[in-house]
Design a protein around this motif. Structure first.
Motif, PDB file in Angstrom:
ATOM      1  N   THR A 247       0.823  -1.195   0.000  1.00 61.37           N
ATOM      2  CA  THR A 247       0.000   0.000   0.000  1.00 61.37           C
ATOM      3  C   THR A 247       0.868   1.261   0.000  1.00 61.37           C
ATOM      4  O   THR A 247       1.918   1.295   0.632  1.00 61.37           O
ATOM      5  N   ASN A 248       0.438   2.244  -0.786  1.00 57.95           N
ATOM      6  CA  ASN A 248       1.143   3.515  -0.900  1.00 57.95           C
ATOM      7  C   ASN A 248       2.427   3.446  -1.738  1.00 57.95           C
ATOM      8  O   ASN A 248       3.215   4.397  -1.748  1.00 57.95           O
ATOM      9  N   MET A 268      -2.783   8.494   0.523  1.00 56.77           N
ATOM     10  CA  MET A 268      -3.417   7.732   1.577  1.00 56.77           C
ATOM     11  C   MET A 268      -3.166   6.269   1.293  1.00 56.77           C
ATOM     12  O   MET A 268      -2.928   5.879   0.165  1.00 56.77           O
ATOM     13  N   GLY A 295      -3.953  -2.384  -2.351  1.00 57.12           N
ATOM     14  CA  GLY A 295      -2.610  -2.388  -1.788  1.00 57.12           C
ATOM     15  C   GLY A 295      -2.484  -3.445  -0.700  1.00 57.12           C
ATOM     16  O   GLY A 295      -3.398  -3.650   0.084  1.00 57.12           O
ATOM     17  N   ASP A 364      12.786   9.428  -7.693  1.00 59.35           N
ATOM     18  CA  ASP A 364      13.015  10.877  -7.585  1.00 59.35           C
ATOM     19  C   ASP A 364      13.269  11.322  -6.154  1.00 59.35           C
ATOM     20  O   ASP A 364      13.812  12.393  -5.908  1.00 59.35           O
ATOM     21  N   SER A 390      10.022   6.752 -11.851  1.00 58.98           N
ATOM     22  CA  SER A 390       9.317   7.703 -11.005  1.00 58.98           C
ATOM     23  C   SER A 390       7.947   7.899 -11.652  1.00 58.98           C
ATOM     24  O   SER A 390       7.848   8.479 -12.732  1.00 58.98           O
TER      25      SER A 390
HETATM   26  P1  GTP Z   1      -2.915   2.154  -2.283  1.00 60.73           P
HETATM   27  O1  GTP Z   1      -4.078   2.320  -3.180  1.00 60.73           O
HETATM   28  O2  GTP Z   1      -3.103   2.653  -0.918  1.00 60.73           O
HETATM   29  O3  GTP Z   1      -2.395   0.768  -2.298  1.00 60.73           O
HETATM   30  O4  GTP Z   1      -1.752   3.123  -2.807  1.00 60.73           O
HETATM   31  P2  GTP Z   1      -1.022   3.136  -4.201  1.00 60.73           P
HETATM   32  O5  GTP Z   1       0.052   2.122  -4.250  1.00 60.73           O
HETATM   33  O6  GTP Z   1      -2.009   3.090  -5.326  1.00 60.73           O
HETATM   34  O7  GTP Z   1      -0.293   4.562  -4.141  1.00 60.73           O
HETATM   35  P3  GTP Z   1      -0.693   5.958  -4.816  1.00 60.73           P
HETATM   36  O8  GTP Z   1      -0.526   5.913  -6.291  1.00 60.73           O
HETATM   37  O9  GTP Z   1      -1.994   6.394  -4.267  1.00 60.73           O
HETATM   38  O10 GTP Z   1       0.500   6.864  -4.277  1.00 60.73           O
HETATM   39  C1  GTP Z   1       0.733   7.059  -2.904  1.00 60.73           C
HETATM   40  C2  GTP Z   1       1.489   8.345  -2.687  1.00 60.73           C
HETATM   41  O11 GTP Z   1       2.794   8.253  -3.260  1.00 60.73           O
HETATM   42  C3  GTP Z   1       0.840   9.560  -3.368  1.00 60.73           C
HETATM   43  O12 GTP Z   1       1.026  10.669  -2.535  1.00 60.73           O
HETATM   44  C4  GTP Z   1       1.619   9.739  -4.626  1.00 60.73           C
HETATM   45  O13 GTP Z   1       1.625  11.062  -5.072  1.00 60.73           O
HETATM   46  C5  GTP Z   1       3.004   9.308  -4.172  1.00 60.73           C
HETATM   47  N1  GTP Z   1       3.815   8.817  -5.291  1.00 60.73           N
HETATM   48  C6  GTP Z   1       3.493   7.872  -6.201  1.00 60.73           C
HETATM   49  N2  GTP Z   1       4.488   7.690  -7.107  1.00 60.73           N
HETATM   50  C7  GTP Z   1       5.467   8.553  -6.762  1.00 60.73           C
HETATM   51  C8  GTP Z   1       6.773   8.863  -7.302  1.00 60.73           C
HETATM   52  O14 GTP Z   1       7.236   8.313  -8.305  1.00 60.73           O
HETATM   53  N3  GTP Z   1       7.499   9.808  -6.651  1.00 60.73           N
HETATM   54  C9  GTP Z   1       7.033  10.454  -5.549  1.00 60.73           C
HETATM   55  N4  GTP Z   1       7.829  11.363  -4.999  1.00 60.73           N
HETATM   56  N5  GTP Z   1       5.828  10.199  -5.013  1.00 60.73           N
HETATM   57  C10 GTP Z   1       5.048   9.264  -5.607  1.00 60.73           C
END
Ligand code: GTP
Length: 471
Positions: A247-248, A268, A295, A364, A390
């Motif tokens: 997750t995240n 989140m 996630g 990044d 990224s």
């Molecule tokens: P769940 O649905 O909870 O499983 O999360 P997820 O894996 O789908 O993650 P999501 O895409 O919602 O991203 C989570 C956080 O990480 C967000 O605040 C995004 O903006 C941040 N994020 C995602 N990819 C990157 C990246 O390549 N670089 C940075 N700096 N932040 C990122």
């Protein structure tokens, strides 16, 4: 959607308990659970960890990381975390999980900070939950209760919603039975089944059971429909690429970046619960279906793993799995191990038919030397080497798309078919059943169509269109 049976003999903290009386009240019917932990609730987060030796034995996650994750989970449902603590335990106390000294210490904080909810990042027995609530005069929820709440808020499809509700009711049922045994005995319950003297607990239990049976039936129906959809989708020639990850990790962000679709991406946890599908166009024209999934988290309660298996169906069927990792996270190795563990328990492994690519996301966020070290590490693994990206900045995305295309094209054949001008149905068939790469109609009206197909379909095409040209 957290429902908590009132503890025997305890005065439930205001506003949180669904009392046994409220089961009778139409406004609080079990099938419409509306009791939620309100956003902004002042919350204290406790991460109990067994003393060092035990912690080392049970995995590599550090206590601080465990606490961070718990705070992140609380933030996922907008709780206002006003304080937190790691509590080291020599042993688990049957009555209160943590020791008396700690219970008293937290009581002081709860009172001073006006805290109304304590999140215990562990699995509490109903008795422990009740005793802690009594001691602190605050609502207590454990990890399973919290995850259920999060899943409940995030479920988007009918099946997801039903599965969460089912898991919730089963959790509820266990608590109801055990925490009320004492109360039941006091009331001289039992032996009055179904009659006017039926005890409250029995009628509550029956209501829960009725609801469980009803949901199970509904789920069967939804699953049948879903299976039909799946069969028809399998006829579609596109390979399925599934995103999985802790997750995240950035799955939704990557999903958007790859498909340019505007789906939910939030800072989140659990922004996605049910698989979401989008068309994915690869650099050389191959089409695929990209699937975003829920996630994963550590220590997912077993009852939830089972309940959510169906939401991972796309993963079971995927031709390529992208395991997205937040490579900037201090706990990335432990997170990756969790994800691999769950995939294994689902029977998902890399095989001849299924490729698995690790995507090291959020590069990044790394500074120069860490980034270099990462890139060097990523080059080591030969064919199975991870792709460093990224999702936010776009770095590495082209390479990732190329890798996906290589994987999904492996084993597929490219054919050229001539379709006479009279065979409009034939053209339509090709579009429905093959991945059409190119199409060109000559002056004589014959259309040359270049398609990419799985080997199993080649004979069918030969029978339908005669001799074909293999590119
Ligand atoms: P769940 O649905 O909870 O499983 O999360 P997820 O894996 O789908 O993650 P999501 O895409 O919602 O991203 C989570 C956080 O990480 C967000 O605040 C995004 O903006 C941040 N994020 C995602 N990819 C990157 C990246 O390549 N670089 C940075 N700096 N932040 C990122």
């Amino acid at each position: 959607m957290i429902l908590v049976a009132p503890a025997a003999g305890s005065a439930p903290p205001e506003g949180f308990h669904l009392t046994s009386e409220s089961f009778k009240d139409p406004a609080h019917r079990i099938d419409a659970p509306e009791l939620k932990v309100a956003s902004g609730t002042r919350t204290y987060v406790v991460a109990p960890v067994q003393s060092r030796r035990a912690a080392e034995a049970d995995g590599s996650r550090s206590p601080a990381a465990k606490l961070d994750e718990a705070i992140g989970l609380a933030a996922a449902i907008d709780l206002n975390v006003v304080g937190s603590a790691v509590v080291t335990l020599a042993e688990i106390r049957p009555s209160t999980y943590i020791g008396k000294g700690k219970v008293d210490e937290i009581k002081t904080i709860v009172e001073a900070e006006d805290i109304t909810l304590v999140l215990m990042d562990c699995a509490l027995s109903p008795v422990q939950q009740r005793n802690l609530e009594r001691a602190w005069g605050a609502k207590v929820i454990d990890r399973t209760g919290l995850i259920l709440e999060i899943f409940g808020r995030r479920a988007r499809t009918k099946e997801g919603t039903l599965q969460v509700e089912l898991a919730h009711l089963n959790y509820q049922k266990g608590r109801l039975v055990r925490s009320w045994t004492h109360l039941e005995r006091q009331r001289g319950g039992g032996g009055f089944l179904g009659g006017p003297g039926e005890t409250q607990i029995e009628s509550d239990r029956r209501l829960l059971q009725d609801r469980i049976v009803k949901i199970e039936r509904e789920l069967e129906q939804v699953k049948r429909t879903r299976a039909l959809h799946r069969v028809s989708r399998r006829k579609v020639p596109y390979p399925i690429v599934a995103l999985v990850g802790y997750t995240n990790a950035g799955k939704s962000t990557l999903f958007n970046r790859l498909t340019r679709a505007d789906v939910l991406a939030e800072d989140m946890l659990f922004a996605t619960l049910d698989p979401t599908l989008r068309a994915l166009k690869l650099p050389h024209g191959t089409k695929a279906i990209l699937s975003d999934t829920v996630g994963f988290i550590s220590e997912l309660p077993t009852m939830l793993v089972a309940a959510f298996r169906a939401t991972l169906e796309e993963v079971l069927e995927a031709d390529v799995i992208l395991h997205v990792r937040d490579i900037s996270h201090g706990d990335t190795e432990a997170q990756a191990a969790d994800v691999r563990g769950i995939l294994e328990s689902l029977g998902v492994e890399a095989s001849a038919e299924r490729a698995l690519i690790e995507v090291w996301n959020k590069v990044d966020l790394l500074d120069g030397p860490a980034r270099e070290a990462l890139l060097t590490a990523s080059r080591r693994d030969g064919d199975r080497r991870p792709v460093v990206v990224s999702a936010i900045g776009g770095e590495g995305i082209d390479l990732l798309l190329e890798r996906i295309e290589t994987m999904v094209s492996a084993g597929r054949l490219t054919l050229t078919v001539d379709v006479p001008p009279t065979d409009g149905a034939g053209l339509a068939w090709l579009h429905d059943n093959c991945d059409v790469l190119r199409r060109q109609t000559n002056e004589d009206g014959v259309t040359h169509v270049t398609v990419r197909v799985a080997p199993a379909r080649v004979d069918q095409i030969r029978r339908r269109f005669g001799l074909t040209l293999v590119a």
